[in-house]
Design a protein around this motif. Structure first.
Motif, PDB file in Angstrom:
ATOM      1  N   THR A  98       0.833  -1.207   0.000  1.00 24.39           N
ATOM      2  CA  THR A  98       0.000   0.000   0.000  1.00 24.39           C
ATOM      3  C   THR A  98       0.864   1.250   0.000  1.00 24.39           C
ATOM      4  OG1 THR A  98      -1.752  -1.174   1.167  1.00 24.39           O
ATOM      5  CG2 THR A  98      -1.821   1.231   1.242  1.00 24.39           C
ATOM      6  N   GLN A 101       2.442   1.640  -3.424  1.00 23.23           N
ATOM      7  CA  GLN A 101       1.447   2.111  -4.393  1.00 23.23           C
ATOM      8  C   GLN A 101       1.221   3.607  -4.241  1.00 23.23           C
ATOM      9  OE1 GLN A 101      -1.831  -0.496  -3.450  1.00 23.23           O
ATOM     10  NE2 GLN A 101      -1.466  -1.752  -5.270  1.00 23.23           N
ATOM     11  N   GLN A 102       1.154   4.076  -3.008  1.00 20.64           N
ATOM     12  CA  GLN A 102       0.953   5.507  -2.771  1.00 20.64           C
ATOM     13  C   GLN A 102       2.144   6.310  -3.292  1.00 20.64           C
ATOM     14  OE1 GLN A 102       0.423   6.509   1.325  1.00 20.64           O
ATOM     15  NE2 GLN A 102      -0.183   8.605   0.892  1.00 20.64           N
ATOM     16  N   HIS A 104       4.276   5.420  -5.638  1.00 25.44           N
ATOM     17  CA  HIS A 104       4.265   5.350  -7.101  1.00 25.44           C
ATOM     18  C   HIS A 104       3.194   6.256  -7.694  1.00 25.44           C
ATOM     19  CE1 HIS A 104       6.413   1.204  -7.006  1.00 25.44           C
ATOM     20  NE2 HIS A 104       7.261   2.200  -6.931  1.00 25.44           N
ATOM     21  N   HIS A 105       2.035   6.298  -7.055  1.00 21.85           N
ATOM     22  CA  HIS A 105       0.960   7.169  -7.542  1.00 21.85           C
ATOM     23  C   HIS A 105       1.408   8.630  -7.497  1.00 21.85           C
ATOM     24  CE1 HIS A 105      -3.042   8.679  -8.334  1.00 21.85           C
ATOM     25  NE2 HIS A 105      -2.949   9.443  -7.258  1.00 21.85           N
ATOM     26  N   GLU A 106       2.036   9.025  -6.381  1.00 24.84           N
ATOM     27  CA  GLU A 106       2.523  10.402  -6.263  1.00 24.84           C
ATOM     28  C   GLU A 106       3.598  10.697  -7.307  1.00 24.84           C
ATOM     29  OE1 GLU A 106       3.768  10.544  -2.210  1.00 24.84           O
ATOM     30  OE2 GLU A 106       1.716  10.675  -1.444  1.00 24.84           O
ATOM     31  N   VAL A 108       3.987   9.204 -10.276  1.00 29.47           N
ATOM     32  CA  VAL A 108       3.362   9.269 -11.604  1.00 29.47           C
ATOM     33  C   VAL A 108       2.655  10.612 -11.779  1.00 29.47           C
ATOM     34  CG1 VAL A 108       1.464   8.306 -12.994  1.00 29.47           C
ATOM     35  CG2 VAL A 108       3.142   6.781 -11.956  1.00 29.47           C
ATOM     36  N   THR A 109       1.980  11.078 -10.737  1.00 29.21           N
ATOM     37  CA  THR A 109       1.310  12.378 -10.808  1.00 29.21           C
ATOM     38  C   THR A 109       2.330  13.493 -11.059  1.00 29.21           C
ATOM     39  OG1 THR A 109      -0.419  11.598  -9.316  1.00 29.21           O
ATOM     40  CG2 THR A 109      -0.192  13.979  -9.562  1.00 29.21           C
TER      41      THR A 109
END
Length: 135
Positions: A98, A101-102, A104-106, A108-109
């Motif tokens: 988790t 993922q957080q 990586h999401h940040e 990618v953004t």
């Protein structure tokens, strides 16, 4: 892989048997006291892991039978227990996943915003170049 020496194999079997006996006793104590029976409750009472209980077919079936007798369906018990019946390793790996993922999401953004800015600069430069070529 070399097999375990006999004395180590015997010690392992004895330790496993002792843990099974503690789990059976804990199950009996919980049932006698009329307390809710779950894998987590038995594991805490016996001082064993929930993984140990799940991997032991005899103990697992006994706990499931007691849980069903008490009128609590296995799915309802899992819902009440939440992640507490999941092994510590699985919970740790899930938490780590988790967090990754957080992150990586940040990332990618952030990269998308940077790419959008680069596209804008590229478009601006192309327009300026087109004006100079037209002259």
């Amino acid at each position: 892989m070399t097999p375990l020496p006999e004395h180590l194999r015997q010690a392992t079997c004895a330790r496993t048997q002792e843990a099974e006996n503690r789990a059976r006793a804990a199950l009996a104590e919980l049932a006698k006291a009329g307390k809710p029976i779950s894998f987590t409750a038995v594991a805490r009472q016996a001082g064993v892991s929930t993984d140990f209980l799940y991997r032991s077919p005899d103990l697992r079936s006994r706990i499931e039978r007691h849980r069903t007798k008490a009128g609590m369906a296995p799915s309802a018990a899992v819902d009440l227990a939440g992640d507490s019946s999941t092994s510590a390793a699985v919970r740790a790996l899930s938490a780590r996943l988790t967090r990754q993922q957080q992150v990586h999401h940040e990332e990618v953004t952030r990269l998308r915003r940077t790419l959008e800015a680069a596209h804008g600069e590229n478009l601006d430069l192309r327009r300026r170049l087109a004006r100079y070529e037209a002259d």
